[in-house]
Design an enzyme around this catalytic site. Structure first.
Site, PDB file in Angstrom:
ATOM      1  N   HIS A   1     -20.682  30.516 -32.475  1.00  0.00           N
ATOM      2  CA  HIS A   1     -20.834  31.673 -31.579  1.00  0.00           C
ATOM      3  C   HIS A   1     -22.161  31.513 -30.826  1.00  0.00           C
ATOM      4  O   HIS A   1     -23.117  32.246 -31.063  1.00  0.00           O
ATOM      5  CB  HIS A   1     -20.806  32.954 -32.415  1.00  0.00           C
ATOM      6  CG  HIS A   1     -20.506  34.208 -31.649  1.00  0.00           C
ATOM      7  ND1 HIS A   1     -20.273  34.225 -30.288  1.00  0.00           N
ATOM      8  CD2 HIS A   1     -20.433  35.510 -32.060  1.00  0.00           C
ATOM      9  CE1 HIS A   1     -20.051  35.480 -29.896  1.00  0.00           C
ATOM     10  NE2 HIS A   1     -20.147  36.259 -30.952  1.00  0.00           N
TER      11      HIS A   1
ATOM     12  N   CYS B   1     -25.090  40.441 -35.727  1.00  0.00           N
ATOM     13  CA  CYS B   1     -24.412  40.301 -34.434  1.00  0.00           C
ATOM     14  C   CYS B   1     -23.541  41.511 -34.101  1.00  0.00           C
ATOM     15  O   CYS B   1     -23.216  41.737 -32.942  1.00  0.00           O
ATOM     16  CB  CYS B   1     -23.573  39.029 -34.433  1.00  0.00           C
ATOM     17  SG  CYS B   1     -22.211  39.049 -35.617  1.00  0.00           S
TER      18      CYS B   1
ATOM     19  N   GLN C   1     -23.988  34.436 -28.965  1.00  0.00           N
ATOM     20  CA  GLN C   1     -24.626  35.372 -29.877  1.00  0.00           C
ATOM     21  C   GLN C   1     -26.024  34.899 -30.261  1.00  0.00           C
ATOM     22  O   GLN C   1     -26.987  35.666 -30.250  1.00  0.00           O
ATOM     23  CB  GLN C   1     -23.765  35.528 -31.146  1.00  0.00           C
ATOM     24  CG  GLN C   1     -24.339  36.512 -32.142  1.00  0.00           C
ATOM     25  CD  GLN C   1     -24.377  37.916 -31.586  1.00  0.00           C
ATOM     26  OE1 GLN C   1     -23.373  38.427 -31.128  1.00  0.00           O
ATOM     27  NE2 GLN C   1     -25.532  38.554 -31.616  1.00  0.00           N
TER      28      GLN C   1
ATOM     29  N   ASP D   1     -24.294  38.897 -41.507  1.00  0.00           N
ATOM     30  CA  ASP D   1     -23.083  39.135 -40.708  1.00  0.00           C
ATOM     31  C   ASP D   1     -22.015  39.631 -41.676  1.00  0.00           C
ATOM     32  O   ASP D   1     -22.193  39.608 -42.900  1.00  0.00           O
ATOM     33  CB  ASP D   1     -22.677  37.821 -40.004  1.00  0.00           C
ATOM     34  CG  ASP D   1     -21.537  38.011 -38.991  1.00  0.00           C
ATOM     35  OD1 ASP D   1     -21.162  39.167 -38.705  1.00  0.00           O
ATOM     36  OD2 ASP D   1     -21.016  36.996 -38.502  1.00  0.00           O
TER      37      ASP D   1
ATOM     38  N   ARG E   1     -12.545  33.302 -25.979  1.00  0.00           N
ATOM     39  CA  ARG E   1     -12.671  33.514 -27.431  1.00  0.00           C
ATOM     40  C   ARG E   1     -11.365  33.093 -28.069  1.00  0.00           C
ATOM     41  O   ARG E   1     -10.308  33.689 -27.799  1.00  0.00           O
ATOM     42  CB  ARG E   1     -12.972  34.991 -27.738  1.00  0.00           C
ATOM     43  CG  ARG E   1     -12.814  35.335 -29.204  1.00  0.00           C
ATOM     44  CD  ARG E   1     -13.339  36.710 -29.567  1.00  0.00           C
ATOM     45  NE  ARG E   1     -14.781  36.753 -29.476  1.00  0.00           N
ATOM     46  CZ  ARG E   1     -15.528  37.760 -29.936  1.00  0.00           C
ATOM     47  NH1 ARG E   1     -14.959  38.805 -30.518  1.00  0.00           N
ATOM     48  NH2 ARG E   1     -16.840  37.724 -29.810  1.00  0.00           N
TER      49      ARG E   1
ATOM     50  N   ARG F   1     -27.033  40.330 -25.434  1.00  0.00           N
ATOM     51  CA  ARG F   1     -25.860  39.513 -25.097  1.00  0.00           C
ATOM     52  C   ARG F   1     -25.703  39.459 -23.578  1.00  0.00           C
ATOM     53  O   ARG F   1     -25.414  38.419 -22.993  1.00  0.00           O
ATOM     54  CB  ARG F   1     -24.593  40.102 -25.742  1.00  0.00           C
ATOM     55  CG  ARG F   1     -24.546  40.037 -27.262  1.00  0.00           C
ATOM     56  CD  ARG F   1     -24.414  38.613 -27.750  1.00  0.00           C
ATOM     57  NE  ARG F   1     -23.226  37.976 -27.217  1.00  0.00           N
ATOM     58  CZ  ARG F   1     -21.989  38.112 -27.703  1.00  0.00           C
ATOM     59  NH1 ARG F   1     -21.786  38.846 -28.779  1.00  0.00           N
ATOM     60  NH2 ARG F   1     -20.967  37.481 -27.147  1.00  0.00           N
TER      61      ARG F   1
HETATM   62  N1   CP Z   1     -21.016  40.171 -31.692  1.00  0.00           N
HETATM   63  C1   CP Z   1     -19.832  40.074 -31.035  1.00  0.00           C
HETATM   64  O1   CP Z   1     -19.442  39.001 -30.557  1.00  0.00           O
HETATM   65  O2   CP Z   1     -19.149  41.241 -30.920  1.00  0.00           O
HETATM   66  P1   CP Z   1     -17.647  41.431 -30.389  1.00  0.00           P
HETATM   67  O3   CP Z   1     -16.750  40.778 -31.397  1.00  0.00           O
HETATM   68  O4   CP Z   1     -17.459  42.904 -30.290  1.00  0.00           O
HETATM   69  O5   CP Z   1     -17.529  40.741 -29.052  1.00  0.00           O
HETATM   70  N1  NVA Z   2     -18.518  36.236 -37.911  1.00  0.00           N
HETATM   71  C1  NVA Z   2     -17.846  37.278 -37.150  1.00  0.00           C
HETATM   72  C2  NVA Z   2     -18.555  37.518 -35.875  1.00  0.00           C
HETATM   73  C3  NVA Z   2     -17.979  38.621 -35.040  1.00  0.00           C
HETATM   74  C4  NVA Z   2     -18.692  38.813 -33.746  1.00  0.00           C
HETATM   75  C5  NVA Z   2     -16.405  36.898 -36.920  1.00  0.00           C
HETATM   76  O1  NVA Z   2     -16.148  35.728 -36.604  1.00  0.00           O
HETATM   77  O2  NVA Z   2     -15.512  37.746 -37.048  1.00  0.00           O
END
Ligand code: CP
Ligand code: NVA
Length: 309
Positions: free
Chosen positions: A134, A264, A137, A225, A107, A292
């Site tokens: 993502h 998500c 997701q 989101d 990430r 997930r």
């Molecule tokens: N939805 C998601 O990716 O959650 P986290 O940021 O907690 O991993």
């Molecule tokens: N759109 C959000 C998703 C988190 C899982 C972010 O990037 O923070």
């Protein structure tokens, strides 16, 4: 030719590869915890690095558990402790990590750097979220949709809110599975025109609007989101622009009778979604979070070319 694949964007996969991953995920989910699950050990003897430059709960836990369930061993590393991209080049980080582990799930906000890492790594790289996309997701989202509603093909999905990384992966999915995708965002936060043009060019059925009610009308799923994603700096501006894109019971009532609500997570209750919707009968958010795990187990098997029986 390399014997492995990366999972960086849904757009990199063929439609059958993507739907194959979803089918594998459903099969592995169905036999989880049963004696038949012993066939699901494609990671036996493999070590998988999980690298996080940003915070995470779901991605971190679901990958950790999924890797173990598939017979592998996860190694957790934070971007901060290795000073990712600062202490040495991304390319050198990729080369060194590849000498230790059998795959890298990462990430990091900078999508181009993630691609650079994948270029220099000699092991599979999995995108655990960038500022651009993502994909894990959205694999979980579609698994959830299909469990609750049935095949996504021919259905209508509505997005209301910010145009962010999760939305981009949904747009990519719309080029792989023929469904109607209606997207409502403020004009100031509209999706990248090049992204939409490219997706439409590949047959995606995408409608853009600034009106959330128009987007959700008769839809089979309503998705939103957070208004402020990781790395966003203009919090106040976003909250002002996005206020009328909140998913509340009145908005859900405009969707199909059996429509599900997806998010998500993490959610900022009271901003993009009300408690009544999050905790209401149409909410699929906790199935989505569970999925997930199943979706990523299928991704992990796929990057190694392992067949899921
Ligand atoms: N939805 C998601 O990716 O959650 P986290 O940021 O907690 O991993
Ligand atoms: N759109 C959000 C998703 C988190 C899982 C972010 O990037 O923070």
């Amino acid at each position: 030719m390399s014997a492995y694949r990366n999972f960086i964007d849904i757009s990199d996969l063929t439609a059958s590869e993507f739907t194959g991953i979803l089918a594998d995920a459903a099969r592995m989910k169905a036999r989880r915890g049963t004696p038949a699950a012993t066939v699901d050990k494609p990671l036996a003897g493999k070590k998988i690095a999980m690298v996080f430059e940003q915070p995470s709960m779901r991605t971190r836990m679901s990958f950790d558990v999924g890797i173990r369930e598939l017979g592998g061993e996860p190694l957790m590393i934070t971007g901060r402790e290795i000073e990712l991209g600062e202490r040495e080049s991304i390319a050198d980080t990729a080369r060194v990590m590849s000498r230790y582990v059998d795959a890298i799930m990462i990430r990091m906000l900078n999508h181009d750097q993630l691609k650079e890492l994948a270029t220099y790594a000699t092991v599979p790289v999995i995108n655990g979220l960038t500022k651009r996309s993502h994909p894990c997701q959205v694999a979980a989202d579609i698994l959830t949709f299909e469990e609750r509603i049935g095949p996504l093909e021919g259905r209508t999905v509505a997005w209301t809110g910010d145009s962010n990384n999760v939305l981009t992966s949904w747009v990519h999915a719309a080029t792989k599975i023929p469904f109607r995708f209606r997207i409502a965002t403020p004009a100031e936060l509209a999706p990248n025109p090049a992204l939409i043009a490219a997706a439409r060019g590949q047959g995606a059925d995408i409608e853009l609007t600034t009106d959330p009610a128009a987007a959700v009308k008769g839809a089979d799923s309503v998705i939103t989101d957070c208004w402020v994603s990781m790395g966003d700096k203009d919090e106040g501006r976003r909250q002002n622009l996005l206020r009328r894109y909140q998913v509340d019971e009145a908005l859900m009532a405009k969707a199909a009778d059996k429509a599900i609500f997806m998010h998500c997570l993490p959610a900022t209750r009271g901003e993009e979604v009300t408690d009544a919707v999050m905790d209401g009968p149409q909410s699929a958010v906790f199935d989505e979070a569970e999925n997930r795990l199943h979706a990523q187990k299928a991704v992990l098997a796929w990057v190694f070319g392992a067949k899921v029986a």
